[in-house]
Enzyme design. Structure first.
Site, PDB file in Angstrom:
ATOM      1  N   SER A 107       0.856  -1.183   0.000  1.00  0.00           N
ATOM      2  CA  SER A 107       0.000   0.000   0.000  1.00  0.00           C
ATOM      3  C   SER A 107       0.899   1.243   0.000  1.00  0.00           C
ATOM      4  O   SER A 107       1.694   1.404  -0.922  1.00  0.00           O
ATOM      5  CB  SER A 107      -0.939  -0.054   1.210  1.00  0.00           C
ATOM      6  OG  SER A 107      -1.877   0.987   1.153  1.00  0.00           O
ATOM      7  N   HIS A 148      -2.973  -0.998  -3.146  1.00  0.00           N
ATOM      8  CA  HIS A 148      -4.133  -0.144  -2.906  1.00  0.00           C
ATOM      9  C   HIS A 148      -4.019   1.111  -3.765  1.00  0.00           C
ATOM     10  O   HIS A 148      -3.081   1.882  -3.621  1.00  0.00           O
ATOM     11  CB  HIS A 148      -4.212   0.258  -1.428  1.00  0.00           C
ATOM     12  CG  HIS A 148      -4.444  -0.910  -0.514  1.00  0.00           C
ATOM     13  ND1 HIS A 148      -4.207  -0.848   0.833  1.00  0.00           N
ATOM     14  CD2 HIS A 148      -4.904  -2.169  -0.764  1.00  0.00           C
ATOM     15  CE1 HIS A 148      -4.518  -2.022   1.385  1.00  0.00           C
ATOM     16  NE2 HIS A 148      -4.942  -2.833   0.429  1.00  0.00           N
ATOM     17  N   ASP A 151      -4.101  -4.808   5.988  1.00  0.00           N
ATOM     18  CA  ASP A 151      -4.485  -5.717   4.909  1.00  0.00           C
ATOM     19  C   ASP A 151      -3.288  -6.607   4.574  1.00  0.00           C
ATOM     20  O   ASP A 151      -2.148  -6.130   4.536  1.00  0.00           O
ATOM     21  CB  ASP A 151      -4.919  -4.891   3.685  1.00  0.00           C
ATOM     22  CG  ASP A 151      -5.637  -5.726   2.638  1.00  0.00           C
ATOM     23  OD1 ASP A 151      -6.158  -6.817   2.984  1.00  0.00           O
ATOM     24  OD2 ASP A 151      -5.693  -5.285   1.475  1.00  0.00           O
TER      25      ASP A 151
END
Lengths: 280, 199
Positions: free
Chosen positions: B21, B48, B141
């Site tokens: 991310s 992301h 995540d």
């Protein structure tokens, strides 16, 4: 799905999922057997957590004995996710490339396959209205989930979704104010009755049902990604057979006809927006 | 503890699943360009990115990598020695036969694509023949997904948090998944290059 059992406790997970899907088909006539496995597996594991059972076979036992449990499971297997004018560029492309051609017909039929809770149906109805075509168009909105169909037919959406809807509508090239199309109702908004009046909502399954009408445009977005290739081919065959010669097909922004055996039946209208036209 | 190269030889992974991310681009620039031609595994990457825009990542990485770099498409057979990025706004999953699948299910960990969704599908599809890699990022995540990969016998590597622009994601993965190795991205690339050259 944080409460789902650890995967090593599920050695026969896919086998049990096969049996569950077979049981659903035999008992309730909903056919998920050719749905893309990785997504179905996620949804079944999430359902285990919400049903507080730790094996798929126990879930199967529950839904075979209890139709209400099945309704709850069906809701989880057909998670509706959409917005008014989701992917605004798709609607801009329809307005630019497709509606001018549709305008040459005296009357129009549009099929929204997998309409979920209706967001795309009303988006298309508004788009057709702004092109001056709604009064001569009949929209068929179909889905397998009766709860979704009822929600779609009601056309009522939560107030907190309106800012996102409005932004999408503007980005899609909307010519008025989105507020012209709804009234405040039940702590949310209700789409205008005159939009709903042009729509027929009905139960239709792309896995098991047949062609039911001849249409000029099929819009089926982010439905085929949940099917395996064989079922995708069946659905695309239905779309081809439903379309008038030179009729249009719109898919989701990352869906492709390229790997389908019906690829040759369509030509690209907008590669980027996944809009196709029947050639054969 | 076995060396990363010995572990790669023992597992012979078919899929490298990578999640990142905030700080993803720097970490991936140290990793992806170092992957050798003919790498005998498919590389699947979730980063992301904003949901309403086209991801620029395939275009950014393609000219910098030896391996072909593509955006994942639904129901395309994923080839070994290719890098596939998840498209913006869709979860990326992989089927047992190596076919890529997309989903527009709800956000997971506030993200779509979600690293956990990819990792869990890879864990179920490929079991021990999986390498999951968690890189820099600002949420958790990937932690649960990497644990799932490890539980099903796959390998898990995590970026050394001291080398990550944002340490939260690697730290969460280390805590949840007890990875086989904690490495700088360049060291991961070196190990994969040596394994790929020998395979």
């Amino acid at each position: 799905m944080n409460d789902a059992p650890a995967p090593d406790e599920q050695p026969d997970l896919d086998l049990e999922i096969d049996l569950l899907l077979e049981a659903i088909y035999r008992k309730y006539s909903y056919d998920f057997r050719r749905h893309a496995r990785a997504s179905i597996r996620r949804r079944v594991l999430a359902a285990l957590a919400s049903f507080h059972v730790d094996r798929v076979s126990l879930l199967q036992d529950r839904i075979l004995r209890d139709a209400e449990s099945f309704t709850a499971l069906l809701r989880q297997l057909t998670v509706p996710v959409s917005d008014l004018f989701r992917d605004p560029s798709y609607f801009r492309a329809l307005a630019q490339h497709v509606l001018p051609m549709l305008g040459t017909y005296a009357s129009l039929k549009v099929w929204i396959a997998g309409c979920s809770t209706g967001e795309e149906v009303y988006s298309l109805a508004i788009l057709l209205d702004e092109a001056g075509l709604l009064d001569r168009t009949l929209l068929y909105a179909t889905d397998i989930n009766p709860e979704s169909l009822r929600a779609a037919e009601a056309g009522v959406y939560a107030l907190e979704r309106v800012p996102g809807f409005t932004r999408n509508y503007q980005q899609a090239g909307g010519q008025r104010s989105l507020a012209d199309y709804y009234t405040a109702a039940y702590g949310g908004i209700a789409l205008q009755r005159r939009l709903r009046a042009r729509v027929t909502f009905s139960d239709h399954c792309l896995a098991t049902d047949q062609v039911f009408a001849e249409v000029h445009l099929v819009s089926c977005r982010n439905v085929l990604i949940y099917f395996d290739r064989e079922l995708q081919d069946r659905a695309l065959g239905l779309f081809r057979d439903s379309l008038v010669p030179r009729g249009f097909l719109g898919l989701g922004s990352r869906e492709t006809l390229r790997v389908s055996r019906h690829a040759d039946a369509f030509e690209e209208v907008s590669r980027e927006e996944r809009i196709y036209r029947r050639v054969a | 503890m076995t060396t990363p190269i010995a572990a790669l030889k023992a597992h012979d992974p078919r899929v490298l699943a990578i999640g990142a991310s905030a700080g993803a681009v720097e970490a991936l620039l140290d990793l992806l360009p170092g992957l050798p031609p003919g790498l005998p595994a498919t590389v699947l990457v979730v980063v992301h990115v904003p949901r309403d825009r086209r991801s620029a990542l395939p275009m950014l990485f393609a000219p910098r990598c030896v391996l072909p770099v593509l955006e994942a498409e639904d129901k395309i057979g994923a080839d070994p020695g290719h890098v596939y990025f998840a498209p913006a706004g869709y979860h990326l999953l992989v089927e047992r036969d190596g076919t890529l699948a997309l989903s527009s299910d709800d956000l997971v960990n506030m993200s779509r694509p979600s690293i956990d969704v990819l990792f869990e599908s890879v864990a179920y599809g490929f079991g021990p023949r999986t390498l999951g890699i968690v890189l820099s990022g600002a949420n958790a995540d990937g932690a649960r997904g990497l644990a799932c990969i490890r539980e099903r016998g796959g390998l898990g590597w995590v970026q050394d948090p001291t080398t990550a622009r944002v340490a939260l994601m690697p730290e969460a993965a280390i805590a949840a998944a007890h990875p086989d190795a904690v490495l700088a991205p360049a060291a991961m690339a070196d190990a994969l290059a040596q394994w790929g050259a020998a395979a």
